[in-house]
Design an enzyme around this catalytic site. Sequence first.
Site: not given
Ligand code: NAD
Length: 491
Positions: A159, A183, A185-186, A238, A259-260, A287, A450
């Site tokens: 998101w 898909k 983010a919700k 995440s 990308e975590l 940012r 970036s």
């Molecule tokens: P999240 O992992 O909760 O969700 C990311 C996506 O995965 C969403 O679309 C969510 O709906 C989906 N998701 C959640 N559970 C799932 C499951 N069991 N199966 C399939 N899909 C699922 O992360 P978030 O809160 O949306 O984003 C924040 C995280 O993303 C932070 O940890 C951040 O560091 C990371 N992030 C990483 C990068 C990168 O490029 N490394 C960039 C942006 C954000």
Amino acid sequence: MTANISEVLSRVPTGLLINGQWVDAQDGATFDVENPATGEVIATLASAGEADAMAALDAACAVQDEWAATSPRERSAILSRAFDLVQERAETFATLMTLEMGKPLAEARGEVTYGGEFLRWFAEEAVRDYGRSFPAPEGTLNMITRRKPVGPCLLITPWNFPLAMATRKVAPAVAAGCTMVLKAAKLTPLTAQYFAQTMIDAGLPAGVLNVVCGNSASAISGPVMADSRLRKVSFTGSTPVGKTLLKAAADNVLRTSMELGGNAPFIVFEDADIDQAVEGAMGAKMRNIGEACTAANRFIVHESVAEEFSKKFADKIAALNLGNGLEEGITCGPLVEKKAQDSIASFVDDAVEKGATVLVGGEKLEGAGYFYKPTVLTNVSPDMRVTQEEIFGPVAPIITFSEEDEALKIANDTEFGLASYVYTESIDRMFRVADGLEFGLMGANAGVISNAAAPFGGVKQSGMGREGGAEGIEEYTTVQYIGIRNAYANK
Ligand code: NAD
């Protein structure tokens, strides 16, 4: 809600995109999208379930061969048109991002530029997807390599950058000739929905991009990943969710890009230009309200300059203007949801309980919306959660060090390895530290690095694969080697 905002929201399709049509969920389910600055519901969208997810995959698989057979120039032209349309629609995209995610409008406009650049970059890369040609060492074969699209992909986005995280995956997949199920983010689906409509308006054929978002992420990813027609999953989010998806990907041996999370160190050496470091710290920390995987999580500052740096940094943080990002002069928006606001409060409470000093901020803003005052902490120790975990919000913990080796040790003391930042005037030190840092990205006297042209990605538990740059398209291609008998060998 002002007329202008209602009009912007009315441009967003509310259905699921399957085979070029916006449709309702088969069971009629929906979900609401909230504005985090007000807590108000701003839209209601169709919520995909298992059957919808499979319909999206069916659509992607049905056109994969035909799409792969289009010319690179054709795919490039679609991406170029999409780039132009994103520029024309920049104000709508920016307003949508501020509405659903909270970032100030000026930053949302910045994301339109950053996110749009992936369309332009991969329009250019689409026609430069080179293979190699070389003789076998024995001379018996002429060897050539070709790049082919990997096949139908599942793209899952977070998101925090609603446009850029989508374009960073969709653009290289389009360039390479892959079809996809996206898909989003919700919490922030509106930008992705509008972006998908923009891709259709740019001429993307039906079925190439299908978009399904819904109440349950696993109801979408589970059946799609279990289907042997899927070839790849690209995920940004995440680390815990990434690990779950990696395990699921193992069953069908899927290609994966992950990308975590991050836990970026921001190191300020004693020879740094402190004003420049403070400027960089503002970008690296603030940012996106600190909700970035690249966000500086730990400020590691030489003891001889720590006081000056902390004071100047805290003064700038205190001058930020917290509020609804749609309003003039706002430089810091709300966190994305209540859970995030509570999480930030718990990080600061934990640090204070263990002895940290709050230089500025340190509390929620009362009233509507999910605001937390930008915060600087000193007297930070390694047992505090702010040093160990990804904060993902506007909190800057400052740790001091005395020797270069010690700074490196602190920086690397994390399971993450995405972004890092180093401030020094010494070029020798810059490279020496780069050698020692276990991170996929390093900003040298730069707080924001970036760029669509750069290979973005992490090491360790921050993931694998690279997005953007020349490397970005490789994630969506597979190398085929052809060995051609050399009839003249050994004659
Ligand atoms: P999240 O992992 O909760 O969700 C990311 C996506 O995965 C969403 O679309 C969510 O709906 C989906 N998701 C959640 N559970 C799932 C499951 N069991 N199966 C399939 N899909 C699922 O992360 P978030 O809160 O949306 O984003 C924040 C995280 O993303 C932070 O940890 C951040 O560091 C990371 N992030 C990483 C990068 C990168 O490029 N490394 C960039 C942006 C954000």
